[in-house]
Structure formats: structure tokens, C-alpha cells
Design a protein around this motif. Structure first.
Motif: not given
Length: 129
Positions: A93-103, A115-119
Motif C-alpha cells: 500500500s502507498a499513500g500516493r503512487g507506486i512505480s516499479a522499473g520491473e514488476g 497510480g500504479i505502474s510497472a514495466e
């Protein structure tokens, strides 16, 4: 400026007795940085308490940046989470966004205030919000 959690604030928010005792056992000074409390709750396998606290305090502008591949039971970020790749058996869980360079992979759920994003993909056993 970091957000500080105190035993006084916990009482004002009507935290349960068990949660207050846990906090004072882990933070005997009666205060701690919000992210430090979330980290300790993740380590202690207390995801419900972490989510409760995140609902009371809300998101911060802080960024929790973890490099490389991260494996844990749970992972909570007061603000945004930036990670190379992450796999948890519990929840993220994150208060704002989550981003991952991989998965991003979680055995339970993944939630973020923005938002949530992952490559390389996102998977969750119990949902993504």
C-alpha cells in the motif's frame, strides 16, 4: 518535514489498546516517524494496523525509494513508492503512487492513492486498487 506519530495522537484517533501497547513497546519514547511506524508494522505482520494508520494520517509527499529487487511480507509507503521490482507475500500500500522499473507482485492486494505502474507487469492475489 516528516510526519510524526505519537501515542497522544493514537489515543485521539481512538486506536485500540493492543495497537497503543504495540506502539509503545516498539517506540518507547512515545513518538516516531510515520514511515518508521509503517515499516515496523510491516515487519510485525500487522497490515490491518498499517492500513488503519494510513487512513488516519493520509498520504505524504515523501518518496520511499528502494533499489534492486525487494522481497518482503508486506510493504507500506506513507507517500510514493519507487522500486526496481518488488514481490511480497502479503500486501503493498502507498499513500500516493507506486512505480516499479520491473514488476510488482503481491500475494494479497496492492493499493495506491494515485497510480500504479510497472514495466514488466503487476499481479495481485486479491485485487489492485
Amino acid at each position: 518535514m516528516p510526519t510524526t506519530i505519537t501515542s497522544t495522537k493514537l489515543r485521539e484517533w481512538h486506536a485500540c489498546q493492543d495497537g497503543c501497547r504495540w506502539f509503545l513497546t516498539h517506540f518507547p519514547a512515545g513518538e516516531a516517524d510515520y514511515q518508521a511506524v509503517l515499516n515496523a508494522l510491516a515487519e510485525a505482520d500487522r497490515p490491518n494496523d498499517a492500513r488503519w494508520l494510513m487512513e488516519r494520517v493520509g498520504p505524504t509527499d515523501d518518496v520511499l525509494e528502494l533499489h534492486g529487487h525487494v522481497e518482503r511480507k508486506h510493504l507500506f509507503a506513507a507517500g510514493s513508492l519507487k522500486v526496481g521490482s518488488v514481490r511480497v507475500s502479503g500486501s503493498i500500500s502507498a499513500g500516493r503512487g507506486i512505480s516499479a522499473g520491473e514488476g510488482i507482485s503481491a500475494g494479497e492486494g496492492i493499493s495506491a492513492g494515485e497510480g500504479i505502474s510497472a514495466e514488466w507487469g503487476i499481479s495481485a492475489g486479491r485485487g489492485i486498487s
